[in-house]
Design an enzyme around this catalytic site. Structure first.
Site, PDB file in Angstrom:
ATOM      1  CG  ASP A  32     -25.789  53.391  80.395  1.00 53.15           C
ATOM      2  OD1 ASP A  32     -26.731  52.622  80.021  1.00 53.15           O
ATOM      3  OD2 ASP A  32     -24.754  52.651  79.770  1.00 53.15           O
ATOM      4  CD  GLU A  34     -18.157  60.070  83.852  1.00 51.89           C
ATOM      5  OE1 GLU A  34     -18.974  60.240  84.728  1.00 51.89           O
ATOM      6  OE2 GLU A  34     -17.026  60.378  83.648  1.00 51.89           O
ATOM      7  CG  ASP A  36     -26.809  59.288  79.601  1.00 52.96           C
ATOM      8  OD1 ASP A  36     -27.518  58.645  80.163  1.00 52.96           O
ATOM      9  OD2 ASP A  36     -26.257  58.990  78.624  1.00 52.96           O
ATOM     10  CB  SER A  81     -30.865  39.032  46.228  1.00 54.91           C
ATOM     11  OG  SER A  81     -31.182  38.345  45.081  1.00 54.91           O
ATOM     12  CG  LEU A  82     -26.143  36.347  48.845  1.00 56.60           C
ATOM     13  CD1 LEU A  82     -26.086  36.051  50.417  1.00 56.60           C
ATOM     14  CD2 LEU A  82     -24.826  35.800  48.235  1.00 56.60           C
ATOM     15  CE  LYS A 115     -28.860  35.552  53.169  1.00 55.33           C
ATOM     16  NZ  LYS A 115     -30.024  36.113  53.778  1.00 55.33           N
ATOM     17  NE  ARG A 136     -30.779  43.386  47.850  1.00 56.08           N
ATOM     18  CZ  ARG A 136     -32.039  42.987  47.107  1.00 56.08           C
ATOM     19  NH1 ARG A 136     -33.152  43.481  47.439  1.00 56.08           N
ATOM     20  NH2 ARG A 136     -31.876  42.210  46.005  1.00 56.08           N
ATOM     21  CD  GLU A 172     -28.567  41.724  56.562  1.00 54.80           C
ATOM     22  OE1 GLU A 172     -28.015  41.820  55.630  1.00 54.80           O
ATOM     23  OE2 GLU A 172     -29.659  41.327  56.516  1.00 54.80           O
TER      24      GLU A 172
HETATM   25  C1  LIG Z   1     -26.804  40.060  49.849  1.00 52.65           C
HETATM   26  C2  LIG Z   1     -25.525  39.538  50.739  1.00 52.65           C
HETATM   27  C3  LIG Z   1     -25.744  39.079  51.940  1.00 52.65           C
HETATM   28  N1  LIG Z   1     -24.741  38.772  52.701  1.00 52.65           N
HETATM   29  N2  LIG Z   1     -24.724  38.403  54.073  1.00 52.65           N
HETATM   30  C4  LIG Z   1     -23.285  38.302  54.201  1.00 52.65           C
HETATM   31  N3  LIG Z   1     -22.708  37.732  55.458  1.00 52.65           N
HETATM   32  N4  LIG Z   1     -22.720  38.318  53.231  1.00 52.65           N
HETATM   33  C5  LIG Z   1     -23.464  39.026  52.066  1.00 52.65           C
HETATM   34  N5  LIG Z   1     -23.069  39.094  50.769  1.00 52.65           N
HETATM   35  C6  LIG Z   1     -24.368  39.502  50.188  1.00 52.65           C
HETATM   36  O1  LIG Z   1     -24.018  40.050  48.750  1.00 52.65           O
HETATM   37  C7  LIG Z   1     -22.693  39.619  48.132  1.00 52.65           C
HETATM   38  C8  LIG Z   1     -22.894  38.285  47.670  1.00 52.65           C
HETATM   39  C9  LIG Z   1     -22.706  40.987  47.290  1.00 52.65           C
END
Ligand SMILES: Cc1c[n+]2nc(N)[nH]c2nc1OC(C)C
Length: 323
Positions: A32, A34, A36, A81-82, A115, A136, A172
């Site tokens: 570090d 070096e 810096d 969301s998923l 995830k 988001r 993420e």
């Molecule tokens: C909300 C979300 C969260 N994640 N996390 C991953 N790894 N992929 C991923 N895809 C997402 O949404 C896509 C299905 C558009």
């Protein structure tokens, strides 16, 4: 002046490479001190020759004066969301729904991803330069956190290669576990705010009005999806191949991402990642299975708030240690 400019470009390349090493594989090739020293040399030269300073210089990743509040950003492509599946039966129901949309002899390839348990962000690149970062929010609109995302160590300010005119990358932001523990320990000693978990630490760090504070937080970004793409781009029909393309352009993509060609493959992936969960350097709360074909994704579309073509299979909640 030419030799000064040359030295500045050399320093920029060196510092960017050391940054990449430090955050890609946690093995910096220089100590570090070096890093810096070189950083200070570049900062000095930029102060003496502001006309030669590059907008993508690593010195731009340290944040600047705070804004009064966050501006709002409209997501042209909603950040959805998923749907969750908490059991193998629920996942099988998802894969059956997908298979119903296929022709008989067609098989479906799934892209499997850990995830990450952090904060979702959108990065917008124009002509390869990072021009905007956003949270988001509610999926339709989020907060403009451009100055904060610029300080995330492994977020490139400039993409390399033949990139689309406009490219939005979603992913993420996480605080690695080791860094989270060290950060909380320091906060305790300074009687400052301690975070309950790495997700809160990442989200809280991204929502700092003073990006100089964000710059001091050890954050990593991992891309997992594309949002806006300028129409002139011919990208592969495979989500996985698109992520590899992002990696080629210099964006960090999680190394655990892979494709499988069967439901059994998904179950194996779920078990394999679950078995290794405690060895990963960041919190994950499940795995995500996505139909890999973009065409099939578009055919399947979304219901209300989540895509029909993707599902998260969540792990059993880990007993949260009270820090
Ligand atoms: C909300 C979300 C969260 N994640 N996390 C991953 N790894 N992929 C991923 N895809 C997402 O949404 C896509 C299905 C558009």
């Amino acid at each position: 002046n030419q030799s000064v400019h040359q030295r500045m470009q050399e320093l920029e390349q060196l510092l960017n490479r050391y940054n990449q090493e430090y955050y890609e594989n946690d093995e910096p090739s220089v100590p570090d001190a070096e890093y810096d020293r070189l950083f200070r040399e570049l900062k000095t030269l930029e102060t003496e020759h502001p006309d030669l300073k590059s907008a993508q210089s690593p010195t731009m990743k340290v944040g600047g004066k705070p804004l009064g509040q966050f501006r709002s950003v409209e997501h042209e492509v909603p950040m959805l969301s998923l749907d969750n599946a908490f059991s193998v039966d629920e996942f099988e129901a998802f894969s059956k729904r997908v298979e119903q949309r296929l022709d008989t002899n067609q098989t479906v390839t799934f892209c499997c991803e850990p995830k990450l348990d952090g904060a979702a962000v959108s990065l917008l690149y124009e002509n390869g330069l990072l021009v905007r970062g956003a949270t988001r929010g509610d999926g339709q609109s989020g907060e403009d956190i451009t100055e904060n995302v610029k300080t995330i160590r492994n977020v490139p300010l400039k993409l390399s290669g033949d990139v689309p005119e406009r490219l939005e990358v979603r992913g993420e932001v996480v605080m690695p576990l080791g860094a989270f523990e060290r950060f909380n320990e320091q906060a305790r000693q300074r009687e400052e705010k301690v975070f309950a978990n790495p997700r809160n630490a990442a989200a809280g760090s991204l929502r700092q009005l003073d990006s100089r504070i964000t710059a001091k937080r050890p954050l990593h970004f991992y891309a997992y999806s594309l949002g806006l793409i300028s129409e002139t781009t011919q990208l592969p029909d495979s989500h996985h191949q698109r992520l590899l393309q992002l990696k080629d352009w210099g964006l960090p993509v999680n190394i655990e991402i892979k494709t499988v060609d069967s439901v059994q493959g998904c179950d194996d992936y779920y078990e394999a990642i679950l078995a290794r969960r405690d060895t990963l350097n960041y919190d994950i709360d499940g795995v995500v299975f996505k139909v890999d074909s973009i065409r099939l994704q578009q055919d399947l579309g979304f219901v209300a708030r989540a895509p029909r073509w993707a599902i998260a299979r969540k792990f059993p909640a880990q007993e949260q240690l009270t820090t």
